[in-house]
Motif scaffolding. Structure first.
Motif, mmCIF file in Angstrom:
data_model
loop_
_atom_site.group_PDB
_atom_site.id
_atom_site.type_symbol
_atom_site.label_atom_id
_atom_site.label_comp_id
_atom_site.label_asym_id
_atom_site.label_seq_id
_atom_site.Cartn_x
_atom_site.Cartn_y
_atom_site.Cartn_z
ATOM 1 N N ARG A 1 0.832 -1.213 0.000
ATOM 2 C CA ARG A 1 0.000 0.000 0.000
ATOM 3 C C ARG A 1 0.861 1.255 0.000
ATOM 4 N NH1 ARG A 1 -3.263 -3.087 3.623
ATOM 5 N NH2 ARG A 1 -2.334 -2.051 5.424
ATOM 6 N N ALA A 2 1.980 1.217 0.717
ATOM 7 C CA ALA A 2 2.888 2.364 0.721
ATOM 8 C C ALA A 2 3.453 2.604 -0.681
ATOM 9 C CB ALA A 2 4.019 2.133 1.715
ATOM 10 N N LEU A 3 3.826 1.547 -1.364
ATOM 11 C CA LEU A 3 4.333 1.691 -2.729
ATOM 12 C C LEU A 3 3.256 2.230 -3.663
ATOM 13 C CD1 LEU A 3 6.380 -1.621 -2.949
ATOM 14 C CD2 LEU A 3 7.321 0.686 -2.871
ATOM 15 N N LEU A 4 2.033 1.806 -3.456
ATOM 16 C CA LEU A 4 0.931 2.310 -4.273
ATOM 17 C C LEU A 4 0.692 3.799 -4.042
ATOM 18 C CD1 LEU A 4 -1.405 -0.767 -3.893
ATOM 19 C CD2 LEU A 4 -0.559 0.131 -6.083
ATOM 20 N N ASP A 5 0.985 4.285 -2.834
ATOM 21 C CA ASP A 5 0.895 5.732 -2.583
ATOM 22 C C ASP A 5 1.852 6.491 -3.508
ATOM 23 O OD1 ASP A 5 -0.995 5.354 -0.575
ATOM 24 O OD2 ASP A 5 0.508 5.357 1.031
ATOM 25 N N TYR A 6 3.041 5.937 -3.706
ATOM 26 C CA TYR A 6 4.002 6.574 -4.615
ATOM 27 C C TYR A 6 3.573 6.421 -6.063
ATOM 28 C CZ TYR A 6 7.063 7.346 -0.659
ATOM 29 O OH TYR A 6 7.579 7.792 0.544
ATOM 30 N N TYR A 7 3.020 5.270 -6.398
ATOM 31 C CA TYR A 7 2.482 5.085 -7.741
ATOM 32 C C TYR A 7 1.425 6.144 -8.048
ATOM 33 C CZ TYR A 7 -0.093 2.983 -11.623
ATOM 34 O OH TYR A 7 -0.726 2.775 -12.833
ATOM 35 N N LEU B 1 1.332 9.051 -7.003
ATOM 36 C CA LEU B 1 1.989 10.347 -7.239
ATOM 37 C C LEU B 1 2.508 10.468 -8.665
ATOM 38 C CD1 LEU B 1 4.277 11.028 -4.127
ATOM 39 C CD2 LEU B 1 2.096 12.115 -4.683
ATOM 40 N N GLY B 2 2.627 9.344 -9.367
ATOM 41 C CA GLY B 2 3.192 9.352 -10.701
ATOM 42 C C GLY B 2 4.475 8.553 -10.832
ATOM 43 N N VAL B 3 4.807 7.773 -9.809
ATOM 44 C CA VAL B 3 5.992 6.911 -9.850
ATOM 45 C C VAL B 3 5.595 5.575 -10.470
ATOM 46 C CG1 VAL B 3 7.719 5.704 -8.471
ATOM 47 C CG2 VAL B 3 6.950 8.011 -7.791
ATOM 48 N N ASP B 4 6.284 5.163 -11.528
ATOM 49 C CA ASP B 4 5.905 3.884 -12.131
ATOM 50 C C ASP B 4 7.044 2.882 -12.190
ATOM 51 O OD1 ASP B 4 7.326 5.187 -14.107
ATOM 52 O OD2 ASP B 4 6.058 4.475 -15.734
ATOM 53 N N ILE B 5 8.215 3.232 -11.632
ATOM 54 C CA ILE B 5 9.306 2.270 -11.460
ATOM 55 C C ILE B 5 9.669 2.260 -9.982
ATOM 56 C CG2 ILE B 5 11.625 1.562 -12.117
ATOM 57 C CD1 ILE B 5 11.286 3.166 -14.691
ATOM 58 N N LEU B 6 9.483 1.122 -9.344
ATOM 59 C CA LEU B 6 9.710 0.992 -7.905
ATOM 60 C C LEU B 6 10.950 0.149 -7.675
ATOM 61 C CD1 LEU B 6 5.985 0.303 -6.966
ATOM 62 C CD2 LEU B 6 7.235 2.450 -6.630
ATOM 63 N N SER B 7 11.945 0.749 -7.049
ATOM 64 C CA SER B 7 13.203 0.071 -6.781
ATOM 65 C C SER B 7 13.221 -0.385 -5.330
ATOM 66 C CB SER B 7 14.376 1.024 -7.045
ATOM 67 O OG SER B 7 15.599 0.434 -6.668
ATOM 68 N N ALA B 8 13.633 -1.628 -5.107
ATOM 69 C CA ALA B 8 13.633 -2.177 -3.749
ATOM 70 C C ALA B 8 14.830 -3.110 -3.587
ATOM 71 C CB ALA B 8 12.332 -2.932 -3.476
ATOM 72 N N ARG B 9 15.478 -3.010 -2.426
ATOM 73 C CA ARG B 9 16.621 -3.866 -2.123
ATOM 74 C C ARG B 9 16.656 -4.104 -0.630
ATOM 75 N NH1 ARG B 9 22.155 -2.058 -1.146
ATOM 76 N NH2 ARG B 9 21.578 -0.037 -2.027
ATOM 77 N N GLY B 10 16.556 -5.363 -0.236
ATOM 78 C CA GLY B 10 16.591 -5.696 1.175
ATOM 79 C C GLY B 10 18.005 -5.788 1.699
ATOM 80 N N TYR B 11 18.133 -6.227 2.945
ATOM 81 C CA TYR B 11 19.454 -6.350 3.573
ATOM 82 C C TYR B 11 19.993 -7.772 3.475
ATOM 83 C CZ TYR B 11 18.729 -1.633 5.173
ATOM 84 O OH TYR B 11 18.526 -0.274 5.191
ATOM 85 N N ASP B 12 19.109 -8.751 3.387
ATOM 86 C CA ASP B 12 19.478 -10.112 2.991
ATOM 87 C C ASP B 12 19.155 -10.177 1.506
ATOM 88 O OD1 ASP B 12 19.679 -12.777 2.365
ATOM 89 O OD2 ASP B 12 18.091 -13.436 3.718
ATOM 90 N N LEU B 13 20.143 -9.902 0.670
ATOM 91 C CA LEU B 13 19.864 -9.621 -0.735
ATOM 92 C C LEU B 13 19.060 -10.721 -1.416
ATOM 93 C CD1 LEU B 13 23.321 -8.129 -1.811
ATOM 94 C CD2 LEU B 13 21.266 -6.912 -1.061
ATOM 95 N N LEU B 14 19.469 -11.951 -1.244
ATOM 96 C CA LEU B 14 18.803 -13.066 -1.915
ATOM 97 C C LEU B 14 17.450 -13.370 -1.287
ATOM 98 C CD1 LEU B 14 18.900 -15.292 -4.056
ATOM 99 C CD2 LEU B 14 20.142 -16.723 -2.406
ATOM 100 N N GLY B 15 17.431 -13.566 0.023
ATOM 101 C CA GLY B 15 16.181 -13.906 0.694
ATOM 102 C C GLY B 15 15.132 -12.825 0.563
ATOM 103 N N ASP B 16 15.539 -11.577 0.695
ATOM 104 C CA ASP B 16 14.576 -10.481 0.606
ATOM 105 C C ASP B 16 14.061 -10.302 -0.817
ATOM 106 O OD1 ASP B 16 14.745 -10.018 3.294
ATOM 107 O OD2 ASP B 16 16.115 -8.315 3.146
ATOM 108 N N ALA B 17 14.912 -10.554 -1.813
ATOM 109 C CA ALA B 17 14.436 -10.467 -3.201
ATOM 110 C C ALA B 17 13.338 -11.502 -3.461
ATOM 111 C CB ALA B 17 15.598 -10.684 -4.167
ATOM 112 N N ILE B 18 13.518 -12.701 -2.917
ATOM 113 C CA ILE B 18 12.513 -13.749 -3.095
ATOM 114 C C ILE B 18 11.231 -13.400 -2.337
ATOM 115 C CG2 ILE B 18 11.979 -16.164 -2.576
ATOM 116 C CD1 ILE B 18 14.999 -16.743 -3.050
ATOM 117 N N ASP B 19 11.364 -12.983 -1.080
ATOM 118 C CA ASP B 19 10.182 -12.666 -0.278
ATOM 119 C C ASP B 19 9.397 -11.492 -0.862
ATOM 120 O OD1 ASP B 19 10.712 -14.698 1.473
ATOM 121 O OD2 ASP B 19 11.606 -13.424 3.018
ATOM 122 N N PHE B 20 10.105 -10.455 -1.266
ATOM 123 C CA PHE B 20 9.441 -9.282 -1.847
ATOM 124 C C PHE B 20 8.729 -9.671 -3.140
ATOM 125 C CE2 PHE B 20 9.197 -5.332 -4.239
ATOM 126 C CZ PHE B 20 8.862 -4.398 -3.273
#
Length: 378
Positions: A319-325, A327-346
């Motif tokens: 929902r937070a990301l949709l708030d930015y969408y 606003l006019g944001v259509d590319i959402l960049s995300a990177r966790g701290y456990d790079l592999l595990g967080d990429a899968i979970d996200f």
């Protein structure tokens, strides 16, 4: 409008919370992380640039030759190569990837980091050089006849490339920054303008600054907007906030032990670049903003790069990301701290929610458009 997700193509398993387990370029890990993004709904990954880091271009070529769908965002600093050479490198990589390349041009916001590779220009001079560089690369990509160039920073005669991008007319150009000089350069030259995650109000202000710069440059279009966050998700809100506090604790513990917790240590306590200064000012003003934005991760790293977090359950973060969408944001960049595990979970738990809600919004918008058109013709 469609929404896209950008992840990270790290070449090792280290992050701000965990020291890497091997060398700076771990070929197997690089492929495993990229494949996790491709298999879990991400659109593209960033191959970042650092003065002492592995060269991102051959790393990107390695991934492009082994994966079929994942798109590539290649970071490049104009100070490290002549634009004629760079344009051929990019075109070759676009051919290898069969048209999956976007190039992110980095002007450089820190004199110390730039100086590590012999760049002694001032920040304003660097922005002027970047604009000239982008213009040359764009012309090389699209010009099949030899041409001369006589500019402030580059001069050459009778150049024409024999390799052209697979994408026609050319790959997209990405650019970022949070200073007036950055807005002016990116507003004029970029197809995609990249921002670090800030509160909604401040993000809206930056989007308007980019639009104004594009208009001032004589453009009739505007760059697409990308915004970057560090997601911290868990099955419940309580667990997510516990995880967030552990994350900052791990960053602080590494700092206390004398380790550098950022990918590219700048050697300076106070950042020179406007983006990091903004993140620190936001963190000083408050820890929590809007639906899920949390600033202690940025404060703990000195505002280094993409460092503001979104904390909560997958539903809350979506929902937070949709708030930015909205606003006019259509590319959402995300990177966790456990790079592999967080990429899968996200990818499993957040991306599907956002895509479904964006599809609903687009369908509703289309329906309203049909109704409006029907009313006009009554």
């Amino acid at each position: 409008m469609p929404v896209e997700f950008l992840g990270i193509a790290a070449t090792h398993d280290g992050s701000e919370t965990t020291a890497r387990s091997g060398g700076a370029f771990d070929k197997e890990y690089t492929l495993r992380l990229a494949r996790a993004h491709e298999d879990h709904g991400w659109d593209r990954v960033l191959f970042a640039y650092g003065s002492g880091s592995p060269d991102p271009a051959p790393a990107a070529a390695y991934i492009a030759s082994r994966l079929d769908r994942l798109q590539i965002l290649l970071a490049h600093r104009p100070n490290v190569s002549y634009p004629t050479f760079a344009a051929k490198t990019f075109a070759t990589l676009d051919q290898i990837s069969e048209g999956r390349l976007t190039v992110h041009f980095i002007t450089g916001g820190n004199d110390h980091e730039q100086g590590r590779e012999g760049d002694t220009l001032t920040k304003d001079q660097r922005y002027a050089r970047t604009r000239e560089y982008i213009q040359i690369v764009r012309k090389i990509w699209t010009t099949h006849e030899p041409f001369d160039h006589e500019g402030e920073h580059y001069r050459f005669r009778d150049f024409v490339s024999d390799v052209f991008p697979a994408q026609q007319p050319r790959p997209d150009i990405s650019f970022g920054g949070s200073s007036p000089a950055a807005y002016a350069a990116g507003g004029a030259e970029a197809d995609i303008y990249c921002l670090w995650g800030e509160p909604l109000e401040k993000t809206a202000e930056q989007i308007e600054a980019v639009k104004a710069a594009a208009k001032a440059a004589g453009r009739t279009d505007v760059p697409r907007i990308q915004v970057a966050f560090r997601p911290i998700i868990a099955p419940t809100e309580e667990l997510a906030w516990e995880k967030a506090r552990r994350t900052v604790g791990a960053i602080e513990a590494r700092k206390a032990s004398g380790e550098s917790v950022t990918r590219r240590h700048t050697g300076q306590a106070h950042p020179q670049n406007s983006g990091s200064q903004r993140l620190l000012a936001i963190a000083e003003a408050g820890e929590r903003y809007d639906r899920a934005l949390w600033t202690p991760t940025a404060a703990a790293t000195g505002g280094a790069g993409n460092s503001n977090a979104l904390v909560g359950t997958p539903e809350t973060v979506a929902r937070a990301l949709l708030d930015y969408y909205d606003l006019g944001v259509d590319i959402l960049s995300a990177r966790g701290y456990d790079l592999l595990g967080d990429a899968i979970d996200f990818g499993r738990h957040v991306i599907p929610i956002v895509r479904e809600e964006v599809a609903k919004r687009d369908a509703e918008r289309a329906a309203r458009g049909v109704q409006t058109l029907a009313a006009v013709h009554r």
